[in-house]
Motif scaffolding. Structure first.
Motif, PDB file in Angstrom:
ATOM      1  N   GLN A   1     -30.383  -5.870  21.824  1.00  0.00           N
ATOM      2  CA  GLN A   1     -31.175  -6.999  22.324  1.00  0.00           C
ATOM      3  C   GLN A   1     -30.466  -8.333  22.181  1.00  0.00           C
ATOM      4  OE1 GLN A   1     -34.644  -6.348  19.841  1.00  0.00           O
ATOM      5  NE2 GLN A   1     -35.847  -5.667  21.584  1.00  0.00           N
TER       6      GLN A   1
ATOM      7  N   PRO B   1     -29.741 -17.875  26.007  1.00  0.00           N
ATOM      8  CA  PRO B   1     -30.624 -17.227  25.028  1.00  0.00           C
ATOM      9  C   PRO B   1     -29.823 -16.501  23.957  1.00  0.00           C
ATOM     10  CG  PRO B   1     -30.555 -15.957  27.053  1.00  0.00           C
ATOM     11  CD  PRO B   1     -29.831 -17.243  27.342  1.00  0.00           C
TER      12      PRO B   1
ATOM     13  N   LYS C   1     -32.377 -11.002  24.265  1.00  0.00           N
ATOM     14  CA  LYS C   1     -32.991 -10.610  25.533  1.00  0.00           C
ATOM     15  C   LYS C   1     -34.506 -10.486  25.413  1.00  0.00           C
ATOM     16  CE  LYS C   1     -28.784  -7.955  26.445  1.00  0.00           C
ATOM     17  NZ  LYS C   1     -28.198  -6.603  26.443  1.00  0.00           N
ATOM     18  N   SER C   2     -35.012 -10.427  24.191  1.00  0.00           N
ATOM     19  CA  SER C   2     -36.454 -10.322  23.973  1.00  0.00           C
ATOM     20  C   SER C   2     -37.116 -11.664  24.279  1.00  0.00           C
ATOM     21  CB  SER C   2     -36.729  -9.923  22.525  1.00  0.00           C
ATOM     22  OG  SER C   2     -38.120  -9.847  22.270  1.00  0.00           O
ATOM     23  N   PRO C   3     -38.253 -11.680  24.964  1.00  0.00           N
ATOM     24  CA  PRO C   3     -38.920 -12.946  25.315  1.00  0.00           C
ATOM     25  C   PRO C   3     -39.276 -13.774  24.080  1.00  0.00           C
ATOM     26  CG  PRO C   3     -39.907 -11.096  26.478  1.00  0.00           C
ATOM     27  CD  PRO C   3     -38.983 -10.504  25.473  1.00  0.00           C
ATOM     28  N   ILE C   4     -39.023 -15.070  24.150  1.00  0.00           N
ATOM     29  CA  ILE C   4     -39.367 -15.974  23.059  1.00  0.00           C
ATOM     30  C   ILE C   4     -40.843 -16.358  23.181  1.00  0.00           C
ATOM     31  CG2 ILE C   4     -38.929 -18.202  21.977  1.00  0.00           C
ATOM     32  CD1 ILE C   4     -36.698 -16.179  21.580  1.00  0.00           C
ATOM     33  N   ILE C   5     -41.598 -16.128  22.123  1.00  0.00           N
ATOM     34  CA  ILE C   5     -43.030 -16.426  22.117  1.00  0.00           C
ATOM     35  C   ILE C   5     -43.293 -17.841  21.645  1.00  0.00           C
ATOM     36  CG2 ILE C   5     -45.278 -15.674  21.261  1.00  0.00           C
ATOM     37  CD1 ILE C   5     -43.785 -13.677  23.090  1.00  0.00           C
TER      38      ILE C   5
ATOM     39  N   SER D   1     -39.200 -14.287  18.735  1.00  0.00           N
ATOM     40  CA  SER D   1     -39.231 -13.468  19.944  1.00  0.00           C
ATOM     41  C   SER D   1     -40.269 -12.365  19.772  1.00  0.00           C
ATOM     42  CB  SER D   1     -37.856 -12.840  20.189  1.00  0.00           C
ATOM     43  OG  SER D   1     -37.550 -11.924  19.145  1.00  0.00           O
ATOM     44  N   GLN D   2     -40.566 -11.668  20.864  1.00  0.00           N
ATOM     45  CA  GLN D   2     -41.517 -10.565  20.766  1.00  0.00           C
ATOM     46  C   GLN D   2     -40.974  -9.469  19.852  1.00  0.00           C
ATOM     47  OE1 GLN D   2     -44.789 -10.350  21.990  1.00  0.00           O
ATOM     48  NE2 GLN D   2     -44.645  -8.713  20.468  1.00  0.00           N
TER      49      GLN D   2
ATOM     50  N   ASN E   1     -34.774 -11.839  16.635  1.00  0.00           N
ATOM     51  CA  ASN E   1     -34.791 -13.169  17.264  1.00  0.00           C
ATOM     52  C   ASN E   1     -33.389 -13.646  17.609  1.00  0.00           C
ATOM     53  OD1 ASN E   1     -33.846 -13.644  14.700  1.00  0.00           O
ATOM     54  ND2 ASN E   1     -35.409 -15.145  14.139  1.00  0.00           N
TER      55      ASN E   1
END
Length: 537
Positions: free
Chosen positions: A45, A86, A89-93, A111-112, A374
């Motif tokens: 990730q 970034p 690759k995990s979406p940042i919450i 991140s998620q 993260n």
């Protein structure tokens, strides 16, 4: 109906956590395999910085990827906030503010994948709680909220989205919402004082409070100490369901309304005043089953006071949670590594060697290094831990304090920051800085910091102390501790011979005179202050 809904939510929440709990228990004899797999997942990730090659194994990873601290990631995090480059690759919450490790303000990406890693620790912790204290299912829970210092509420309000329950997955968080005594929106109060007041109103409205989870025990004690002083205003709120003179600062929150409870509280306080006895908190929260807070290193003495104030509850320590990740958590009476969450390495403080979790030995004193979802890799936390036992193959630890700094109540000051503050204030007031002293008081007094300076004029001590407090408040967690009353205002002392004063203090702590070297930050007991007073006056 509300009581049945709450009990049903507790049962459903426990069931939702059981899968992670079973995995944590069943794989405890597979530490190395689990940790190597976690590293592969994290690296898949991660968006590695330019020039870094993707390692194929832990051994390659340890050789090719350097140890890092926040300064190594600051530029990347700022770029990511701006929508570029970034780290994962995990979406940042969201982004979470904190401080420490020579940084006045750090912004940590959540991140998620990172939230999933935290959930992998908090779910088994919750199951352990329910197993050890099943009466938790009968009442409301208080999970403390992360607040912002007053001066940074406008600047950082977009980040202030965190409370303990947010560490859970979405489904578990929805279930836990029905069990919470205090809404997380209390963090958006106009000031820390308003947030404290509102928190107490919600807590005192609940006779069936069954759990109180905070970070610092001094914060819980601060809440409890406000009850008597604020009781009339609190009862007014509960009687009318209105914030009254605090309406402007709390207008985004619905005030709790509990008329019968207000009458009970008034009677309890009146009885206490007539008898001259301390307020009996067992009568205020008779169903309180668990209190969770830090209870090691500098927090131990305050935790003991909190235990005495709330004797009806079982006390449980927190383990080591940082804004950057989780290291240990309480589980079945132990504090095991959260081995299902991040990938962990440890610096051996005796040899300097870097060890993976599966290479630790009993009694090792180490500092944790985290690689997480993260995007922060080989991130040094600079805490001191000691290996105390095993859960299967999983090492268990005791937290022994910050590695380089002082942390009386969670303010996270370190020598580099202390030296910078002392130099600034000394230049402003034309005195020579010697040392910043963290004054550890007895449990009836609030701890504070004292700046030791060398100079001829003692007439500017008040101004010097005010400037010192102002400069220290540039640190995120110091200012928050001051806002909450966990730290008293900084003080100052001017002596003619700074080195002699420092030596006298060091000898008083048991150091051999020939081994004393100057340090910009030092923790001492308040009982040693007469030594300075004699030299200052």
């Amino acid at each position: 109906m509300n009581r049945l809904l709450r009990q049903g939510s507790h049962i459903a929440l426990e069931l939702a956590c059981q899968r992670a709990d079973r995995r944590f228990s069943q794989q405890r004899h597979q530490l190395e395999a689990v940790q190597r797999q976690r590293l592969k997942q994290i690296l898949r990730q991660a968006c590695l910085p330019a020039g870094w090659r993707t390692p194929r194994s832990y051994e390659d990873y340890a050789e090719e990827v350097p140890l890092t601290r926040y300064a190594d990631w600051r530029t990347g995090i700022e770029a990511m906030q701006a929508g570029a480059c970034p780290l994962t690759k995990s979406p940042i919450i969201r982004y979470q503010p904190t401080s420490g490790s020579s940084e006045r303000l750090k912004i940590i990406p959540y991140s998620q994948a990172f939230l999933d890693e935290l959930d992998a620790a908090i779910a088994p912790w919750l199951c352990s709680l329910y197993r050890q204290s099943p009466q938790l299912k009968q009442g409301q829970h208080y999970w403390s909220v992360s607040w912002l210092p007053d001066s940074q509420r406008q600047q950082l309000s977009a980040y202030n989205l965190n409370d303990d329950s947010v560490l859970l997955s979405v489904s578990k968080r929805l279930l836990s919402a029905y069990t919470q005594a205090v809404p997380p929106e209390v963090a958006y109060a106009a000031s820390a004082d308003d947030a404290l007041f509102a928190t107490l109103c919600y807590l005192l409205a609940q006779r069936d409070l069954s759990m109180m989870s905070v970070w610092s025990p001094t914060f819980a004690l601060q809440l409890l100490n406000h009850i008597e002083g604020w009781i009339d205003d609190i009862c007014m709120v509960l009687q009318h369901g209105h914030w009254h003179q605090r309406q402007d600062g709390l207008q985004h929150l619905a005030a709790p309304r509990a008329r019968r409870r207000a009458q009970q509280l008034r009677q309890l306080v009146q009885t206490q005043k007539l008898t001259g006895q301390p307020l009996d908190l067992t009568q205020i929260w008779p169903k309180l089953a668990v209190v969770s807070a830090w209870d090691t290193a500098g927090a131990k003495a305050w935790a003991d006071v909190l235990k005495a104030r709330l004797p009806q509850a079982r006390f449980e320590g927190k383990g080591l949670w940082a804004t950057e990740g989780v290291v240990t958590f309480p589980y079945q009476g132990l504090y095991p590594l959260a081995y299902q969450s991040h990938f962990y390495e440890f610096e051996d403080l005796a040899t300097g060697a870097i060890k993976p979790a599966w290479a630790l030995e009993m009694g090792d004193q180490v500092s944790p290094i985290i690689s997480a979802g993260n995007g922060l890799l080989r991130y040094c936390l600079d805490d001191r831990l000691r290996v105390t036992g095993w859960y299967g193959e999983v090492p268990c630890f005791e937290f022994e304090g910050r590695r380089f700094g002082v942390d009386l109540v969670g303010e996270k000051l370190d020598p580099t920051m202390a030296a910078q503050v002392l130099a600034l204030v000394g230049q402003q007031c034309d005195v020579r800085p010697v040392c910043l002293l963290a004054i550890c008081t007895d449990t009836d007094a609030t701890p504070y910091y004292l700046g030791l300076f060398e100079g001829e004029s003692t007439g500017q001590v008040t101004q010097l102390a005010a400037r010192l407090d102002q400069a220290l408040a540039q640190n995120f967690h110091y200012e928050l501790a001051r806002d909450l009353g966990q730290l008293a205002a900084a003080q100052a002392c001017i002596v003619l011979d700074g080195w002699a004063a420092y030596q006298a203090l060091a000898v008083g702590t048991g150091m051999i005179e020939g081994n004393i070297k100057p340090e910009p930050l030092k923790q001492i007991d308040a009982k040693m202050l007469p030594v300075l007073q004699e030299m200052a006056g």
